[in-house]
Design a protein around this motif. Structure first.
Motif, PDB file in Angstrom:
ATOM      1  N   PRO A   1       0.822  -1.210   0.000  1.00  0.00           N
ATOM      2  CA  PRO A   1       0.000   0.000   0.000  1.00  0.00           C
ATOM      3  C   PRO A   1       0.857   1.261   0.000  1.00  0.00           C
ATOM      4  CG  PRO A   1      -0.109  -1.097   2.128  1.00  0.00           C
ATOM      5  CD  PRO A   1       0.666  -1.989   1.216  1.00  0.00           C
ATOM      6  N   VAL A   2       0.345   2.279  -0.638  1.00  0.00           N
ATOM      7  CA  VAL A   2       1.051   3.556  -0.703  1.00  0.00           C
ATOM      8  C   VAL A   2       0.855   4.275   0.619  1.00  0.00           C
ATOM      9  CG1 VAL A   2       1.170   5.753  -1.922  1.00  0.00           C
ATOM     10  CG2 VAL A   2       0.643   3.668  -3.170  1.00  0.00           C
ATOM     11  N   ARG A   3       1.943   4.801   1.163  1.00  0.00           N
ATOM     12  CA  ARG A   3       1.887   5.487   2.454  1.00  0.00           C
ATOM     13  C   ARG A   3       1.851   6.989   2.260  1.00  0.00           C
ATOM     14  NH1 ARG A   3       0.092   1.502   5.182  1.00  0.00           N
ATOM     15  NH2 ARG A   3       1.476  -0.246   5.365  1.00  0.00           N
ATOM     16  N   GLU A   4       1.402   7.678   3.290  1.00  0.00           N
ATOM     17  CA  GLU A   4       1.337   9.140   3.266  1.00  0.00           C
ATOM     18  C   GLU A   4       2.739   9.710   3.454  1.00  0.00           C
ATOM     19  OE1 GLU A   4      -0.424  12.693   6.094  1.00  0.00           O
ATOM     20  OE2 GLU A   4      -1.295  10.698   6.187  1.00  0.00           O
ATOM     21  N   VAL A   5       3.047  10.749   2.702  1.00  0.00           N
ATOM     22  CA  VAL A   5       4.334  11.426   2.834  1.00  0.00           C
ATOM     23  C   VAL A   5       4.079  12.756   3.504  1.00  0.00           C
ATOM     24  CG1 VAL A   5       6.260  12.451   1.585  1.00  0.00           C
ATOM     25  CG2 VAL A   5       5.246  10.324   0.775  1.00  0.00           C
ATOM     26  N   ARG A   6       4.764  12.991   4.635  1.00  0.00           N
ATOM     27  CA  ARG A   6       4.621  14.260   5.343  1.00  0.00           C
ATOM     28  C   ARG A   6       5.878  15.072   5.132  1.00  0.00           C
ATOM     29  NH1 ARG A   6       1.795  14.383  10.994  1.00  0.00           N
ATOM     30  NH2 ARG A   6      -0.269  14.509  10.109  1.00  0.00           N
ATOM     31  N   GLU A   7       5.685  16.288   4.644  1.00  0.00           N
ATOM     32  CA  GLU A   7       6.814  17.174   4.478  1.00  0.00           C
ATOM     33  C   GLU A   7       6.328  18.607   4.533  1.00  0.00           C
ATOM     34  OE1 GLU A   7       8.644  16.558   0.699  1.00  0.00           O
ATOM     35  OE2 GLU A   7       6.887  17.161  -0.414  1.00  0.00           O
ATOM     36  N   ASN A   8       7.198  19.481   4.998  1.00  0.00           N
ATOM     37  CA  ASN A   8       6.875  20.901   4.993  1.00  0.00           C
ATOM     38  C   ASN A   8       7.189  21.450   3.611  1.00  0.00           C
ATOM     39  OD1 ASN A   8       6.140  20.844   7.662  1.00  0.00           O
ATOM     40  ND2 ASN A   8       8.147  21.468   8.408  1.00  0.00           N
ATOM     41  N   ARG A   9       6.284  22.280   3.099  1.00  0.00           N
ATOM     42  CA  ARG A   9       6.451  22.867   1.776  1.00  0.00           C
ATOM     43  C   ARG A   9       6.566  24.372   1.927  1.00  0.00           C
ATOM     44  NH1 ARG A   9       7.399  19.457  -2.202  1.00  0.00           N
ATOM     45  NH2 ARG A   9       6.370  20.807  -3.680  1.00  0.00           N
ATOM     46  N   GLU A  10       7.267  25.015   1.000  1.00  0.00           N
ATOM     47  CA  GLU A  10       7.341  26.471   0.979  1.00  0.00           C
ATOM     48  C   GLU A  10       7.080  26.939  -0.448  1.00  0.00           C
ATOM     49  OE1 GLU A  10      12.205  26.871   0.726  1.00  0.00           O
ATOM     50  OE2 GLU A  10      11.210  27.154   2.645  1.00  0.00           O
ATOM     51  N   PRO A  11       6.481  28.108  -0.603  1.00  0.00           N
ATOM     52  CA  PRO A  11       6.101  28.559  -1.945  1.00  0.00           C
ATOM     53  C   PRO A  11       7.310  28.964  -2.773  1.00  0.00           C
ATOM     54  CG  PRO A  11       5.626  30.252  -0.337  1.00  0.00           C
ATOM     55  CD  PRO A  11       6.077  29.041   0.433  1.00  0.00           C
ATOM     56  N   GLU A  12       7.152  28.874  -4.091  1.00  0.00           N
ATOM     57  CA  GLU A  12       8.181  29.366  -5.005  1.00  0.00           C
ATOM     58  C   GLU A  12       8.238  30.889  -4.896  1.00  0.00           C
ATOM     59  OE1 GLU A  12      10.180  27.610  -6.894  1.00  0.00           O
ATOM     60  OE2 GLU A  12       9.260  25.644  -6.704  1.00  0.00           O
ATOM     61  N   GLU A  13       9.383  31.446  -5.218  1.00  0.00           N
ATOM     62  CA  GLU A  13       9.538  32.894  -5.165  1.00  0.00           C
ATOM     63  C   GLU A  13       8.724  33.562  -6.259  1.00  0.00           C
ATOM     64  OE1 GLU A  13      11.218  34.863  -2.989  1.00  0.00           O
ATOM     65  OE2 GLU A  13      11.560  33.068  -1.806  1.00  0.00           O
ATOM     66  N   MET A  14       8.221  34.735  -5.950  1.00  0.00           N
ATOM     67  CA  MET A  14       7.503  35.542  -6.926  1.00  0.00           C
ATOM     68  C   MET A  14       8.509  36.095  -7.929  1.00  0.00           C
ATOM     69  SD  MET A  14       4.482  36.800  -7.446  1.00  0.00           S
ATOM     70  CE  MET A  14       3.687  38.132  -8.279  1.00  0.00           C
ATOM     71  N   PRO A  15       8.233  35.979  -9.240  1.00  0.00           N
ATOM     72  CA  PRO A  15       9.192  36.496 -10.216  1.00  0.00           C
ATOM     73  C   PRO A  15       9.355  38.009 -10.075  1.00  0.00           C
ATOM     74  CG  PRO A  15       7.180  35.747 -11.303  1.00  0.00           C
ATOM     75  CD  PRO A  15       7.063  35.406  -9.863  1.00  0.00           C
ATOM     76  N   ARG A  16      10.599  38.475 -10.094  1.00  0.00           N
ATOM     77  CA  ARG A  16      10.887  39.905  -9.944  1.00  0.00           C
ATOM     78  C   ARG A  16      10.950  40.555 -11.321  1.00  0.00           C
ATOM     79  NH1 ARG A  16      11.321  40.941  -4.597  1.00  0.00           N
ATOM     80  NH2 ARG A  16      12.294  39.298  -3.388  1.00  0.00           N
TER      81      ARG A  16
END
Length: 119
Positions: free
Chosen positions: A61-76
């Motif tokens: 069975p496929v297990r849940e993956v827990r990880e902290n995510r952060e957003p990509e930078e806004m293009p300047r």
């Protein structure tokens, strides 16, 4: 009998006839709906066979993956960026994977009434 009582008797007889006609129409509509539903049911595909059922992957069975995510930078850019110029803003795995915890002595919510914690 007077003519008024004869009119009432004729009126109640006509009402009885209309009730019978209405009942026959309701029964006919119900029978028609049943026949229509039976035909639609026969057109449906049969249920899948046991060998056509989904099965577990070879690795289990496929297990849940827990990880902290952060957003990509806004293009300047030098100019103003309009909404239609933005691409999909995805996210990436955060550099630190420690779960944020409340500080000791803190209530954990804004205005919780606790003495507050040292920062």
């Amino acid at each position: 009998m007077t003519s008024a009582s004869m009119d009432m008797a004729a009126g109640s007889g006509a009402a009885g006839v209309w009730l019978v006609v209405a009942a026959v129409v309701v029964v006919a509509v119900l029978i028609g709906a049943f026949v229509f539903g039976s035909r639609m049911k026969r057109k449906e595909p049969p249920p899948p066979l046991p060998e056509e059922q989904p099965h577990l992957p070879d690795g289990g069975p496929v297990r849940e993956v827990r990880e902290n995510r952060e957003p990509e930078e806004m293009p300047r850019s030098d100019g103003r960026t309009l909404p239609h110029e933005l691409r999909h803003q995805g996210s990436r795995t955060a550099s630190g994977q420690d779960r944020p915890r409340w500080g000791e002595g803190s209530s954990g919510s804004f205005g919780g009434g606790g003495p507050g914690g040292a920062r």
